[in-house]
Design an enzyme around this catalytic site. Structure first.
Site, PDB file in Angstrom:
ATOM      1  N   PRO A  49      25.165  62.698  45.867  1.00 56.66           N
ATOM      2  CA  PRO A  49      24.735  62.704  47.271  1.00 56.66           C
ATOM      3  C   PRO A  49      24.870  61.319  47.886  1.00 56.66           C
ATOM      4  O   PRO A  49      24.450  60.324  47.293  1.00 56.66           O
ATOM      5  CB  PRO A  49      23.274  63.142  47.195  1.00 56.66           C
ATOM      6  CG  PRO A  49      23.197  63.950  45.944  1.00 56.66           C
ATOM      7  CD  PRO A  49      24.154  63.301  44.981  1.00 56.66           C
ATOM      8  N   CYS A  50      25.465  61.284  49.079  1.00 49.21           N
ATOM      9  CA  CYS A  50      25.772  59.986  49.680  1.00 49.21           C
ATOM     10  C   CYS A  50      24.853  59.641  50.840  1.00 49.21           C
ATOM     11  O   CYS A  50      25.038  58.618  51.486  1.00 49.21           O
ATOM     12  CB  CYS A  50      27.219  59.964  50.167  1.00 49.21           C
ATOM     13  SG  CYS A  50      27.583  61.184  51.449  1.00 49.21           S
TER      14      CYS A  50
END
Length: 391
Positions: free
Chosen positions: A117-118
């Site tokens: 997840p960014c």
């Protein structure tokens, strides 16, 4: 005019048969989403006559894993769960019971893929930028490499991950050091996806690690990835202007009355940027939101596709010649998903937008692993020729 590559890839309504013979290519995809990274490596494997096998794919979102299963039904295990439930040990520590079980079930992994997840890294996330606890998930990929010992590892993220720090050290640098100590050659680059044939201006950070005793290196792979001429919006979606909208993926998003007027104004006056006077009051002074409420150009790539592609208030997402924002089908094409990719498990327009906007364009792994597989196959052929000559 749509070129032969588009006809060969994006317009395909049925997937090419999966090779049944030849050597298997076994991959594990963590933080897998709907499978953009997997699709790219599947395309690379097929081009090289390899049979893709997926012993494990994991994502936290049930809808994402539903789409993944739909498109990769031959997968051995697709799990809706936190990745840290499978790789829960500290870097360098003895393997936990969960990790031993995962390694035994996955076994003989060739490639480990993952896009952690960014949100914590993204410059769009102003409140928690670079201090988000999700950033530590990046290092779960390194722990997975430690447990699974694959031949190659690819970690995908936003370029801002280079600015993230975890326990006082950059996570990318920490990942590089640990993978190097594990016996990998490591390189990382910020990749511009429009140079890989994707019709949008999207940039991603890629860390690539390849075992030291392999026939190639990350640097050699990056240097040899073929670059494409810039592909524009007409290349990607020119055939979808008036497509039948009975399929939900082709249904035009319904705009508010004010936005309909804005879009019609742009068309009537042949403009691509909305004048300040016609913007919401909060954008009528000095601002840096030029692309919002903007119209796309046929002869240029789209801006980065996000889950907001169905609203012109979220970015430059107005169709070049129709008073509407992009459809889900158009957004998927711009991302590089072929027509055979099935998003039907998504029950709502919002879910469909989130799935497509959060996906990774498959051209990324298709290009990188197409190059990697070609280089390792060439090296194997050379070794075979040397053995035959010496024999």
């Amino acid at each position: 005019m749509l070129d032969s590559v588009l006809a060969h890839v994006l317009l395909r309504r049925t997937r090419a048969p999966r090779p049944q013979g030849g050597r298997p290519l076994r991959i594990v995809d963590l933080f897998a989403g709907c499978g953009g990274l997997t699709l790219g490596i599947a395309q690379a494997a097929a081009e090289n006559g390899l049979r893709l096998e997926i012993p494990l794919a994991v994502d936290f979102e049930a809808l994402a894993t539903a789409v993944y299963k739909k498109n990769f039904p031959f997968s051995e295990r697709v799990e809706t769960a936190p990745v840290e439930g499978y790789f829960d040990g500290e870097l360098g520590a003895p393997h936990t019971l969960a990790e031993k079980r995962t390694a035994a079930e996955a076994r003989d992994v060739d490639v480990l893929l993952g896009g952690p997840p960014c949100q914590g890294h993204s410059n769009l996330n102003n409140h928690t930028r670079r201090v988000d606890g999700k950033n530590a998930l990046y290092l779960r990929m390194v722990r997975a490499a430690e447990v699974l010992t694959p031949r190659a590892v690819l970690i995908e993220n936003v370029p801002a991950v280079l600015n993230d720090r975890h326990d006082g050290e950059g996570v990318v640098e920490r990942a590089r050091k640990h993978l190097t100590a594990l016996g990998y050659a490591v390189d990382d680059q910020v990749v511009e996806l429009d140079k890989l044939g994707v019709a949008q201006t999207r940039r991603r950070h890629i860390l690539l690690a390849i075992r030291d005793n392999d026939a190639t290196s990350p640097e050699a792979v990056f240097n040899a990835v073929p670059l494409h001429p810039r592909r524009d919006l007409r290349w990607a979606i020119g055939d979808l202007v008036d497509v039948d909208a009975t399929n939900p993926i082709d249904r035009a998003p319904e705009a508010q009355a004010a936005n309909k007027k804005r879009m019609q104004y742009l068309l009537d006056n042949d403009l691509y940027d909305l004048p300040n006077a016609l913007r919401p009051h909060c954008q009528q002074g000095e601002h840096s939101y030029k692309s919002m409420y903007g119209r796309l150009r046929w002869n240029e790539p789209a801006q980065t596709i996000t889950s907001g592609f169905g609203s012109i208030g979220q970015g430059r997402y107005m169709h070049p010649e129709r008073p509407r924002a992009l459809t889900a089908h158009e957004a998927a094409r711009i991302q590089g998903f072929p027509d055979y990719f099935d998003f039907s498990p998504c029950p709502t327009r919002g879910a469909l937008a989130t799935m497509i906007g959060n996906a990774v364009p498959p051209a990324l792994t298709a290009s990188i692993f197409g190059t990697y597989l070609a280089q390792t196959r060439s090296a194997a052929n050379e070794l075979g020729q040397e053995a035959a000559t010496s024999g």
